[in-house]
Design an enzyme around this catalytic site. Structure first.
Site, PDB file in Angstrom:
ATOM      1  N   GLY A 155       0.849  -1.191   0.000  1.00  0.00           N
ATOM      2  CA  GLY A 155       0.000   0.000   0.000  1.00  0.00           C
ATOM      3  C   GLY A 155       0.880   1.235   0.000  1.00  0.00           C
ATOM      4  N   ARG A 156       0.417   2.248   0.728  1.00  0.00           N
ATOM      5  CA  ARG A 156       1.146   3.530   0.732  1.00  0.00           C
ATOM      6  C   ARG A 156       2.581   3.359   1.236  1.00  0.00           C
ATOM      7  NH1 ARG A 156      -4.401   5.272   2.622  1.00  0.00           N
ATOM      8  NH2 ARG A 156      -3.816   3.957   4.362  1.00  0.00           N
ATOM      9  N   ILE A 157       2.735   2.749   2.418  1.00  0.00           N
ATOM     10  CA  ILE A 157       4.085   2.646   3.002  1.00  0.00           C
ATOM     11  C   ILE A 157       4.928   1.636   2.217  1.00  0.00           C
ATOM     12  CG2 ILE A 157       5.386   2.036   5.086  1.00  0.00           C
ATOM     13  CD1 ILE A 157       2.924   3.151   6.691  1.00  0.00           C
ATOM     14  N   SER A 176       0.865  -8.810  -1.730  1.00  0.00           N
ATOM     15  CA  SER A 176      -0.179  -7.978  -1.132  1.00  0.00           C
ATOM     16  C   SER A 176      -1.518  -8.626  -1.385  1.00  0.00           C
ATOM     17  CB  SER A 176      -0.112  -6.567  -1.728  1.00  0.00           C
ATOM     18  OG  SER A 176      -0.570  -5.616  -0.800  1.00  0.00           O
ATOM     19  N   THR A 178      -4.136  -7.422  -2.908  1.00  0.00           N
ATOM     20  CA  THR A 178      -4.534  -7.244  -4.308  1.00  0.00           C
ATOM     21  C   THR A 178      -3.326  -6.778  -5.115  1.00  0.00           C
ATOM     22  OG1 THR A 178      -5.258  -5.025  -3.689  1.00  0.00           O
ATOM     23  CG2 THR A 178      -6.977  -6.675  -3.946  1.00  0.00           C
ATOM     24  N   ALA A 236       5.098  -2.742  10.633  1.00  0.00           N
ATOM     25  CA  ALA A 236       3.636  -2.862  10.511  1.00  0.00           C
ATOM     26  C   ALA A 236       3.001  -2.874  11.900  1.00  0.00           C
ATOM     27  CB  ALA A 236       3.299  -4.125   9.727  1.00  0.00           C
ATOM     28  N   ARG A 237       2.822  -4.056  12.445  1.00  0.00           N
ATOM     29  CA  ARG A 237       2.335  -4.226  13.810  1.00  0.00           C
ATOM     30  C   ARG A 237       2.982  -5.478  14.373  1.00  0.00           C
ATOM     31  NH1 ARG A 237       0.945   0.250  13.807  1.00  0.00           N
ATOM     32  NH2 ARG A 237      -1.125   1.144  14.144  1.00  0.00           N
ATOM     33  N   GLU A 266       3.079  -4.559  22.999  1.00  0.00           N
ATOM     34  CA  GLU A 266       3.617  -3.241  23.392  1.00  0.00           C
ATOM     35  C   GLU A 266       2.918  -2.762  24.661  1.00  0.00           C
ATOM     36  OE1 GLU A 266       3.426  -0.536  20.056  1.00  0.00           O
ATOM     37  OE2 GLU A 266       4.443  -1.977  18.767  1.00  0.00           O
ATOM     38  N   HIS A 284       8.417   1.840  18.441  1.00  0.00           N
ATOM     39  CA  HIS A 284       7.260   2.267  17.637  1.00  0.00           C
ATOM     40  C   HIS A 284       7.350   3.761  17.276  1.00  0.00           C
ATOM     41  CE1 HIS A 284       2.825   1.116  16.698  1.00  0.00           C
ATOM     42  NE2 HIS A 284       3.297   1.986  15.815  1.00  0.00           N
ATOM     43  N   ILE A 285       8.415   4.107  16.562  1.00  0.00           N
ATOM     44  CA  ILE A 285       8.647   5.513  16.217  1.00  0.00           C
ATOM     45  C   ILE A 285       8.593   5.746  14.706  1.00  0.00           C
ATOM     46  CG2 ILE A 285       9.967   6.125  18.293  1.00  0.00           C
ATOM     47  CD1 ILE A 285      12.557   5.724  16.572  1.00  0.00           C
ATOM     48  N   GLY A 286       7.888   4.850  13.992  1.00  0.00           N
ATOM     49  CA  GLY A 286       7.849   4.961  12.529  1.00  0.00           C
ATOM     50  C   GLY A 286       7.509   6.355  12.030  1.00  0.00           C
TER      51      GLY A 286
HETATM   52  P1  NAP Z   1      -2.266   0.804   3.280  1.00  0.00           P
HETATM   53  O1  NAP Z   1      -1.971   1.869   2.290  1.00  0.00           O
HETATM   54  O2  NAP Z   1      -3.670   0.419   3.526  1.00  0.00           O
HETATM   55  O3  NAP Z   1      -1.404  -0.482   2.879  1.00  0.00           O
HETATM   56  C1  NAP Z   1      -1.568  -1.727   3.447  1.00  0.00           C
HETATM   57  C2  NAP Z   1      -1.411  -2.767   2.375  1.00  0.00           C
HETATM   58  O4  NAP Z   1      -1.497  -4.067   2.965  1.00  0.00           O
HETATM   59  C3  NAP Z   1      -2.511  -2.680   1.307  1.00  0.00           C
HETATM   60  O5  NAP Z   1      -1.939  -2.746   0.035  1.00  0.00           O
HETATM   61  C4  NAP Z   1      -3.361  -3.910   1.609  1.00  0.00           C
HETATM   62  O6  NAP Z   1      -3.955  -4.464   0.471  1.00  0.00           O
HETATM   63  C5  NAP Z   1      -2.328  -4.871   2.135  1.00  0.00           C
HETATM   64  N1  NAP Z   1      -2.961  -5.934   2.895  1.00  0.00           N
HETATM   65  C6  NAP Z   1      -4.031  -5.870   3.741  1.00  0.00           C
HETATM   66  N2  NAP Z   1      -4.330  -7.083   4.216  1.00  0.00           N
HETATM   67  C7  NAP Z   1      -3.465  -7.943   3.654  1.00  0.00           C
HETATM   68  C8  NAP Z   1      -3.272  -9.339   3.737  1.00  0.00           C
HETATM   69  N3  NAP Z   1      -4.071 -10.117   4.493  1.00  0.00           N
HETATM   70  N4  NAP Z   1      -2.260  -9.886   3.033  1.00  0.00           N
HETATM   71  C9  NAP Z   1      -1.472  -9.136   2.248  1.00  0.00           C
HETATM   72  N5  NAP Z   1      -1.606  -7.808   2.117  1.00  0.00           N
HETATM   73  C10 NAP Z   1      -2.579  -7.211   2.815  1.00  0.00           C
HETATM   74  O7  NAP Z   1      -1.688   1.217   4.696  1.00  0.00           O
HETATM   75  P2  NAP Z   1      -0.330   2.018   5.009  1.00  0.00           P
HETATM   76  O8  NAP Z   1      -0.630   3.455   5.153  1.00  0.00           O
HETATM   77  O9  NAP Z   1       0.713   1.585   4.036  1.00  0.00           O
HETATM   78  O10 NAP Z   1      -0.020   1.451   6.480  1.00  0.00           O
HETATM   79  C11 NAP Z   1       0.184   0.076   6.663  1.00  0.00           C
HETATM   80  C12 NAP Z   1       0.305  -0.274   8.131  1.00  0.00           C
HETATM   81  O11 NAP Z   1       1.558   0.167   8.621  1.00  0.00           O
HETATM   82  C13 NAP Z   1      -0.695   0.404   9.064  1.00  0.00           C
HETATM   83  O12 NAP Z   1      -1.929  -0.261   9.084  1.00  0.00           O
HETATM   84  C14 NAP Z   1      -0.010   0.341  10.392  1.00  0.00           C
HETATM   85  O13 NAP Z   1      -0.346  -0.838  11.072  1.00  0.00           O
HETATM   86  C15 NAP Z   1       1.459   0.320  10.018  1.00  0.00           C
HETATM   87  N6  NAP Z   1       2.163   1.578  10.388  1.00  0.00           N
HETATM   88  C16 NAP Z   1       3.140   1.527  11.323  1.00  0.00           C
HETATM   89  C17 NAP Z   1       3.823   2.679  11.634  1.00  0.00           C
HETATM   90  C18 NAP Z   1       4.917   2.652  12.650  1.00  0.00           C
HETATM   91  O14 NAP Z   1       5.066   3.626  13.385  1.00  0.00           O
HETATM   92  N7  NAP Z   1       5.704   1.605  12.716  1.00  0.00           N
HETATM   93  C19 NAP Z   1       3.499   3.902  11.028  1.00  0.00           C
HETATM   94  C20 NAP Z   1       2.492   3.908  10.106  1.00  0.00           C
HETATM   95  C21 NAP Z   1       1.817   2.727   9.776  1.00  0.00           C
HETATM   96  P3  NAP Z   1      -5.133  -3.704  -0.360  1.00  0.00           P
HETATM   97  O15 NAP Z   1      -4.401  -2.720  -1.218  1.00  0.00           O
HETATM   98  O16 NAP Z   1      -5.807  -4.776  -1.097  1.00  0.00           O
HETATM   99  O17 NAP Z   1      -6.008  -3.016   0.663  1.00  0.00           O
HETATM  100  C1  GLV Z   2       1.503   3.881  13.496  1.00  0.00           C
HETATM  101  O1  GLV Z   2       1.817   2.825  13.914  1.00  0.00           O
HETATM  102  C2  GLV Z   2       0.384   4.113  12.685  1.00  0.00           C
HETATM  103  O2  GLV Z   2      -0.424   3.196  12.466  1.00  0.00           O
HETATM  104  O3  GLV Z   2       0.234   5.247  12.231  1.00  0.00           O
END
Ligand code: NAP
Ligand code: GLV
Length: 334
Positions: A155-157, A176, A178, A236-237, A266, A284-286
Site C-alpha cells: 500500500g502507501r508505506i 499484497s 490485491t 507494521a504491527r 507493546e 514504535h517511532i515509525g
Molecule cells: P495501506 O496503504 O492500507 O497499505 C496496506 C497494504 O497491505 C494494502 O496494500 C493492503 O492491500 C495490504 N494488505 C491488507 N491485508 C493484507 C493481507 N491479508 N495480506 C497481504 N496484504 C494485505 O496502509 P499504510 O498506510 O501503508 O499502512 C500500513 C500499516 O503500517 C498500518 O496499518 C499500520 O499498522 C502500520 N504503520 C506503522 C507505523 C509505525 O510507526 N511503525 C506507522 C504507520 C503505519 P489492499 O491494497 O488490497 O487493501
Molecule cells: C503507526 O503505527 C500508525 O499506524 O500510524
C-alpha cells in the site's frame, strides 16, 4: 460547542484550533489511561483524539455515549473496534498519507542499521574504543545495493519503501492482498506469492495492517523459508510476527537479523529479543518526526472539526457510518 478529549501530549496550536471554534478541550498527558480511566476522563466528550496506545471498544463506546467521532493518531486502527463504532454511528478517522514517507524512512533506517551492524559497531566503539582500521573487522555486514527486497503489504508505506529501493538498484518483489499493476509498472516491482517472496528476498519488510488475516502472518514456518542471510524488518504491527519464533530464529542464526519498530505486546518487548545483538529495536517511532507528528495532529483536528460541524471528515475510516443518523448523542447537543 462540544467537549473534545485528547488523551496524549498534543501540539498546543492544534488544541487552540479546536478552542477557537468554541470547543472545550481537555488533555491527558500522562501514561495511557486504560479503559476505565478513559471513560472517566472523557466523560461527556463528543470527540476523542487518541494515541495508538488507547483502546476504544464496545465497552468504552458504551461508557462514552455522547462520543460522535474518534480520531486516531495513526493510520492503523487495530486499537479501535471499528465495527462497534459503526454500529453505534460513531465516526472513526485516522491519519493516512501524512506519515507514509517518515515510516518508509524508518523501515530503511532499520534495514541499513541491521545490514551494516550500525548499532553494534556504535556500542562497541563507545565501550571498547576505536579498534584501529582492520581489513577483516568485527562488524562485517551485508551488501544492500543490488540485492532483492521483498515487501509484504504494497500500500502507501510499502510502495514508499519500494521507491527508495530503486536508488539502491534492487530487485523488488511484493506480496499484497490485491495486485497493483500501476505500481508494478512505475516501480519495476514483481508480484509473487508470499512463500516465493520469503525464499527469494534478502530483505523482507512488513507493511500490512493488523487484521485477523495478517495476525501471525510470519511464524516459524515462514521464517524457515527465509535465507540464512536474510533480514526481516517490521514496521507494521507486532502481532503480524510470532515474536517467540522470531527470537528463536535469530538466536539460532537461522536468519541474519531483524529490525523491529513494533512488538507483539507493546510496550513489552520479548525478553529474548533484548539479549540479541543481531536485532535493532526501536519503540514504535515509525512516524515520529516533528513535521510528521505535526501533520498528524493537524489532520486529526481537521477530522474532529469536520465531524462536529456535520461535515464528512477528510480521512474517514468507516464510511458506512456516514452520514450520521440522528442518535442520542446528536440530539443531546441540538
Ligand atoms: P495501506 O496503504 O492500507 O497499505 C496496506 C497494504 O497491505 C494494502 O496494500 C493492503 O492491500 C495490504 N494488505 C491488507 N491485508 C493484507 C493481507 N491479508 N495480506 C497481504 N496484504 C494485505 O496502509 P499504510 O498506510 O501503508 O499502512 C500500513 C500499516 O503500517 C498500518 O496499518 C499500520 O499498522 C502500520 N504503520 C506503522 C507505523 C509505525 O510507526 N511503525 C506507522 C504507520 C503505519 P489492499 O491494497 O488490497 O487493501
Ligand atoms: C503507526 O503505527 C500508525 O499506524 O500510524
Amino acid at each position: 460547542m462540544a467537549k473534545v478529549a485528547i488523551t496524549t501530549q498534543f501540539f498546543p496550536e492544534e488544541a487552540e484550533r479546536l478552542r477557537r471554534e468554541g470547543h472545550e478541550v481537555v488533555i491527558h498527558e500522562g501514561d495511557p489511561l486504560g479503559k476505565a480511566g478513559l471513560i472517566a476522563f472523557a466523560k461527556d466528550a463528543e470527540a476523542l483524539i487518541i494515541p495508538l496506545a488507547d483502546r476504544v471498544d464496545e465497552e468504552v463506546l458504551q461508557g462514552l455515549p455522547r462520543v460522535r467521532v474518534v480520531a486516531n493518531l495513526g493510520v492503523g486502527v487495530d486499537n479501535i473496534d471499528v465495527a462497534a463504532a459503526t454500529r453505534r454511528g460513531v465516526l472513526v478517522t485516522n491519519t493516512p498519507e501524512v506519515l507514509t514517507e517518515a515510516t518508509a524512512d524508518l523501515a530503511w533506517a532499520l534495514l541499513l542499521a541491521v545490514a551494516r551492524r550500525i548499532v553494534e559497531a556504535d556500542q562497541d566503539l563507545r565501550r571498547e574504543g576505536f579498534p584501529g582500521w582492520t581489513f577483516v573487522p568485527k562488524h562485517l555486514g551485508l551488501d544492500v545495493y543490488g540485492r532483492t527486497l521483498g515487501i509484504v503489504g504494497f500500500g502507501r508505506i510499502g510502495q514508499a519503501v519500494a521507491r527508495r529501493a530503486r536508488g539502491f538498484g534492487m530487485t523488488i518483489l511484493y506480496y499484497s492482498r490485491t495486485r497493483k499493476p500501476a505500481a508494478e509498472e512505475a516501480l519495476g516491482a514483481r508480484f509473487v506469492p508470499l512463500e516465493e517472496l520469503l525464499r527469494e528476498s534478502d530483505f523482507v519488510v512488513l507493511c500490512v495492517p493488523l487484521t485477523p488475516e495478517t495476525r501471525r502472518l510470519i511464524g516459524a514456518r515462514e521464517l524457515a523459508l527465509m535465507k540464512r542471510e536474510a533480514i526481516l524488518v517490521n514496521v507494521a504491527r507486532g502481532p503480524v510476527v510470532d515474536e517467540a519464533a522470531l527470537a528463536a530464529a535469530l538466536k539460532e542464526g537461522r536468519i541474519w537479523g531483524a529490525g523491529l519498530d513494533v512488538f507483539e505486546r507493546e510496550p513489552e518487548v520479548h525478553p529474548e529479543l533484548l539479549k540479541l545483538r543481531n536485532v535493532v529495536l526501536t519503540p514504535h517511532i515509525g512516524s515520529a518526526t516533528w513535521a510528521t507528528r505535526r501533520r498528524m495532529a493537524a489532520l486529526a483536528v481537521d477530522n474532529v472539526l469536520a465531524a462536529l460541524a456535520g461535515r464528512r471528515p477528510p480521512t474517514l475510516v468507516n464510511p458506512e457510518a456516514w452520514p450520521p443518523k440522528l442518535g442520542p448523542a446528536v440530539m443531546c447537543t441540538t
